[in-house]
Design a protein around this motif. Structure first.
Motif: not given
Lengths: 163, 128
Positions: A98-99, A102-103, A105, A116, A161, A163, B7-8, B53-57, B60, B62, B84-85
């Motif tokens: 994920n990390v 994200g970087n 991306k 996810l 996701q 968002a 955070d997930d 965190d942003w991306n979570m099930p 989110t 946000l 990470t966004e």
């Protein structure tokens, strides 16, 4: 949307991997970590991936051995490697992907959304219709971690996701 | 001071919990925005700080920020996205929705503490 595979994608996977390892995995007394290590076709058992959907479509994949995955989990959870559970391994390896994803991306065409993470046995994992754009190998604690950026394929299957 | 880490990833929650605990925080945890809202509403507690965190099930980060900003009792809670966004547009969206700060993973311990210090959220006498 699919990528024009002829489009050059400039991603410094070595630099991104170094940043992530330095922040999360390398302790003060860490033995040397080798970035951009020779790609000797290391054996891998597990693959953690995140999908990217949008202006860029593809996957970021981290593959490693079972031992390597336990090493990552043991550091992130501050446990001994033989104490970590399969859930710990999945969580830790997934967060690593994920990390990294994200970087990666952030330097690809935007906007894109990140899924996810998904972790599975390498033998069962396939990304049909993809091509590998670039890869790097990190050698940490005598184990190889293969980080690959794939382009194309059925990205949406990775639970992206909204968002 | 009370903090909540949303955070997930359990691994990330453990890292962030440890960081806040070292600063003297009591720390709550939640695996997504909905779980955090339910926890806070059921306990009636309002943290001084939420690391989100942003991306979570389910919900989110946000969406959590947007929901929290609708709840009068939670308006004094400082919201720091830790995610990470890193696209500029995403950062702008989060700040416009009501997040106070934005930290991109991978972060350093000192990087987060410096941002907390600027927000006045490092207890007096605690050093990094």
């Amino acid at each position: 949307m699919t990528n024009d595979l002829s489009t050059a994608v400039e991603v410094d996977l070595d630099m991104i991997a170094e940043q992530v390892w330095s922040a999360f995995l390398n302790g003060d007394n860490e033995e040397e970590t080798i970035f951009a290590a020779p790609d000797t076709g290391a054996h891998t058992d597990l693959a953690a991936s995140v999908a990217m959907v949008g202006a860029y479509e593809g996957h970021l994949v981290v593959s490693c051995s079972h031992k390597a995955s336990r090493d990552v989990a043991s550091v992130l959870f501050a446990m001994e490697p033989d104490e970590v559970t399969p859930d710990d391994v999945g969580d830790a390896l997934g967060e690593l992907a994920n990390v990294l994803g994200g970087n990666v991306k952030s330097v690809l065409p935007s906007p894109s959304q990140l899924s996810l993470p998904r972790v599975s046995a390498t033998a069962h994992e396939r990304w049909p219709g993809t091509v590998e754009v670039c890869r790097t190998v990190v050698r940490w604690r005598d184990e190889a971690y293969v980080v690959s950026l794939l382009s194309g394929g059925q990205s949406a299957s990775n639970n992206t996701q909204g968002a | 001071m009370l903090g909540i880490v949303i955070d997930d990833s359990r691994a990330m929650r453990k890292i962030l919990r440890g960081l806040l605990a070292d600063l003297g925080y009591e720390v709550l945890e939640a695996g997504n925005g909905r779980e955090a809202l339910d926890l806070l509403q059921s306990t009636g507690r309002v943290p001084d700080l939420a690391l989100v965190d942003w991306n979570m099930p389910v919900m989110t980060g946000l969406e959590f920020v947007i929901e929290v900003r609708k709840i009068t009792e939670m308006r004094q809670m400082t919201l720091m996205m830790v995610t990470t966004e890193s696209e500029h547009g995403q950062i702008v969206r989060a700040l416009a929705a009501g997040a106070h700060e934005y930290v991109i993973k991978p972060f350093t311990r000192d990087g987060i503490i410096d941002k907390l210090a600027l927000l006045g959220l490092v207890p007096v006498g605690v050093s990094s």
